[in-house]
Design an enzyme around this catalytic site. Structure first.
Site, PDB file in Angstrom:
ATOM      1  N   ASN A 124       7.590  -0.779   7.512  1.00 35.20           N
ATOM      2  CA  ASN A 124       6.337  -0.978   6.772  1.00 35.20           C
ATOM      3  C   ASN A 124       5.236  -1.232   7.797  1.00 35.20           C
ATOM      4  O   ASN A 124       5.166  -2.302   8.387  1.00 35.20           O
ATOM      5  CB  ASN A 124       6.515  -2.176   5.827  1.00 35.20           C
ATOM      6  CG  ASN A 124       5.244  -2.501   5.073  1.00 35.20           C
ATOM      7  OD1 ASN A 124       4.236  -1.785   5.179  1.00 35.20           O
ATOM      8  ND2 ASN A 124       5.270  -3.585   4.312  1.00 35.20           N
ATOM      9  N   LYS A 168       2.167  -1.549   7.294  1.00 35.02           N
ATOM     10  CA  LYS A 168       1.070  -2.368   6.736  1.00 35.02           C
ATOM     11  C   LYS A 168      -0.279  -1.753   7.115  1.00 35.02           C
ATOM     12  O   LYS A 168      -0.385  -0.539   7.254  1.00 35.02           O
ATOM     13  CB  LYS A 168       1.228  -3.823   7.186  1.00 35.02           C
ATOM     14  CG  LYS A 168       2.629  -4.368   6.853  1.00 35.02           C
ATOM     15  CD  LYS A 168       2.777  -5.850   6.988  1.00 35.02           C
ATOM     16  CE  LYS A 168       4.198  -6.244   6.607  1.00 35.02           C
ATOM     17  NZ  LYS A 168       4.416  -7.688   6.652  1.00 35.02           N
ATOM     18  N   HIS A 188       5.432  -6.186  -2.846  1.00 39.98           N
ATOM     19  CA  HIS A 188       5.414  -6.865  -1.548  1.00 39.98           C
ATOM     20  C   HIS A 188       4.655  -8.184  -1.669  1.00 39.98           C
ATOM     21  O   HIS A 188       3.659  -8.274  -2.376  1.00 39.98           O
ATOM     22  CB  HIS A 188       4.754  -5.958  -0.493  1.00 39.98           C
ATOM     23  CG  HIS A 188       4.990  -6.475   0.893  1.00 39.98           C
ATOM     24  ND1 HIS A 188       4.263  -7.502   1.415  1.00 39.98           N
ATOM     25  CD2 HIS A 188       5.902  -6.127   1.830  1.00 39.98           C
ATOM     26  CE1 HIS A 188       4.716  -7.764   2.640  1.00 39.98           C
ATOM     27  NE2 HIS A 188       5.714  -6.947   2.916  1.00 39.98           N
ATOM     28  N   GLU A 210       2.639  -9.636   0.207  1.00 37.05           N
ATOM     29  CA  GLU A 210       1.211  -9.613   0.563  1.00 37.05           C
ATOM     30  C   GLU A 210       0.378  -9.134  -0.618  1.00 37.05           C
ATOM     31  O   GLU A 210      -0.755  -9.579  -0.810  1.00 37.05           O
ATOM     32  CB  GLU A 210       1.008  -8.747   1.821  1.00 37.05           C
ATOM     33  CG  GLU A 210       1.492  -9.497   3.059  1.00 37.05           C
ATOM     34  CD  GLU A 210       2.100  -8.636   4.143  1.00 37.05           C
ATOM     35  OE1 GLU A 210       1.876  -7.412   4.164  1.00 37.05           O
ATOM     36  OE2 GLU A 210       2.819  -9.218   4.993  1.00 37.05           O
ATOM     37  N   GLU A 265      12.561 -10.383   0.798  1.00 40.61           N
ATOM     38  CA  GLU A 265      11.703 -10.804   1.897  1.00 40.61           C
ATOM     39  C   GLU A 265      11.213 -12.231   1.642  1.00 40.61           C
ATOM     40  O   GLU A 265      10.247 -12.432   0.892  1.00 40.61           O
ATOM     41  CB  GLU A 265      10.470  -9.884   2.000  1.00 40.61           C
ATOM     42  CG  GLU A 265      10.789  -8.432   2.254  1.00 40.61           C
ATOM     43  CD  GLU A 265       9.646  -7.705   2.989  1.00 40.61           C
ATOM     44  OE1 GLU A 265       9.965  -6.807   3.763  1.00 40.61           O
ATOM     45  OE2 GLU A 265       8.467  -8.044   2.799  1.00 40.61           O
ATOM     46  N   GLY A 280       6.277 -12.033   9.243  1.00 40.48           N
ATOM     47  CA  GLY A 280       5.247 -12.099  10.275  1.00 40.48           C
ATOM     48  C   GLY A 280       5.188 -13.429  11.008  1.00 40.48           C
ATOM     49  O   GLY A 280       4.221 -13.716  11.718  1.00 40.48           O
ATOM     50  N   SER A 304      10.554 -10.807   9.786  1.00 38.33           N
ATOM     51  CA  SER A 304      10.795 -11.017  11.218  1.00 38.33           C
ATOM     52  C   SER A 304      12.120 -10.414  11.709  1.00 38.33           C
ATOM     53  O   SER A 304      12.718 -10.929  12.671  1.00 38.33           O
ATOM     54  CB  SER A 304      10.701 -12.507  11.594  1.00 38.33           C
ATOM     55  OG  SER A 304       9.388 -12.977  11.334  1.00 38.33           O
TER      56      SER A 304
HETATM   57  O1  G3P Z   1       7.714  -5.355   4.550  1.00 33.38           O
HETATM   58  C1  G3P Z   1       8.168  -5.832   5.773  1.00 33.38           C
HETATM   59  C2  G3P Z   1       7.645  -7.152   6.111  1.00 33.38           C
HETATM   60  O2  G3P Z   1       6.959  -7.862   5.166  1.00 33.38           O
HETATM   61  C3  G3P Z   1       8.273  -7.912   7.190  1.00 33.38           C
HETATM   62  O3  G3P Z   1       7.280  -8.058   8.140  1.00 33.38           O
HETATM   63  O4  G3P Z   1       6.418  -8.315  10.411  1.00 33.38           O
HETATM   64  O5  G3P Z   1       7.960 -10.028   9.439  1.00 33.38           O
HETATM   65  O6  G3P Z   1       8.838  -7.781  10.037  1.00 33.38           O
HETATM   66  P1  G3P Z   1       7.652  -8.590   9.601  1.00 33.38           P
END
Ligand code: G3P
Length: 249
Positions: free
Chosen positions: A11, A13, A95, A97, A165, A171, A211
């Site tokens: 993703n 983003k 998602h 976000e 998630e 992140g 992460s």
């Molecule tokens: O959709 C994937 C995501 O929300 C995970 O983000 O940067 O933590 O891998 P990240």
């Protein structure tokens, strides 16, 4: 990993420029990817055409959002038909976000998911709890409520991948431990078996996001109910993303 085919999504983003994306495409095109894994990337809408025209067909394309129905007078929206026109096979919905920053609710997300499936676009259905919900012991309640909203809206689960998630892991560099992730994945599968069907529970891939990276993915991938990953930050680096694809066990 579970019994279904391993699934890894990147993703991207709201990241990238024409130049950085063309570099990422060439890194992905030259990466060696394990053959028995479904691999998908989700670029920002604006770059989907660029990605589709130069990325290897080995990797499918997902959108990061879509509208709830046919296009028309919906300023700023993108329809499922337009996504299909550009060659997208998937869309990420629910998602965190979009739930927590943009304010999308379960009903709105469910409508989008049902419409996308009706047009043969696969849905990467995201669920996950906030840190305060986990600390209050509400992880399962929150995940089950989000799952129920999908279950109530969806005509079928044939073309759906669930992405767990945990919001506190996204992140933040604070990945869930393999045990924490496995506990929720197993609970999600159990919920599906009790509330949808045993067949859907065993066939639906449940992937982990938050992460995930090249160093922690192998331990997560060993867990029984972890069928892949939805990767954010680490998917912007071609070689690292490839190493996550290849972490299938
Ligand atoms: O959709 C994937 C995501 O929300 C995970 O983000 O940067 O933590 O891998 P990240």
């Amino acid at each position: 990993a579970g019994s279904g085919k391993f699934f890894v999504g990147g993703n991207w983003k709201c990241n990238g420029t024409k130049d950085s994306i063309s570099k990422l495409i060439s890194d992905l095109n030259s990466a060696k990817l394990e053959s028995d894994v479904d691999v998908v990337v989700a670029p920002p809408f604006l770059y989907i055409d660029q990605v589709k025209s130069s990325l290897t067909d080995r990797i499918e394309i997902s959108a990061q959002n879509c509208w709830t129905g046919k296009g028309g007078a919906f300023t700023g929206e993108i329809s499922v038909e337009q996504l299909k026109d550009l060659g997208c096979k998937w869309v990420i919905l629910g998602h965190s976000e979009r739930r927590h920053i943009i304010g999308e609710n379960d009903e709105f997300i469910g409508k989008k998911a049902a419409y996308a499936l009706s047009q043969n676009i696969g849905v990467i259905a995201c669920i996950g709890e906030l840190l305060e919900e986990r600390e209050a012991g509400k992880t399962f309640d929150v995940c089950f409520q989000q799952l129920k909203a999908f279950a109530d809206a969806l005509p079928s689960w044939d073309n759906v991948v669930i992405a767990y998630e945990p919001v506190w892991a996204i992140g933040t560099g604070k990945v869930a431990t393999p045990e924490q992730a496995q506990e929720v994945h197993a609970a999600v599968r159990d919920w599906l078996s009790k509330n949808v069907s045993a067949e859907v529970a065993s066939k639906t891939r449940i992937i982990y996001g938050g992460s995930a990276n090249g160093s922690n993915c192998s331990d997560l991938a060993k867990k029984e109910d972890i069928d892949g990953f939805l990767v954010g930050g680490a998917s912007l680096k071609g070689p690292e993303f490839a190493s996550i694809v290849n972490s299938v066990t």
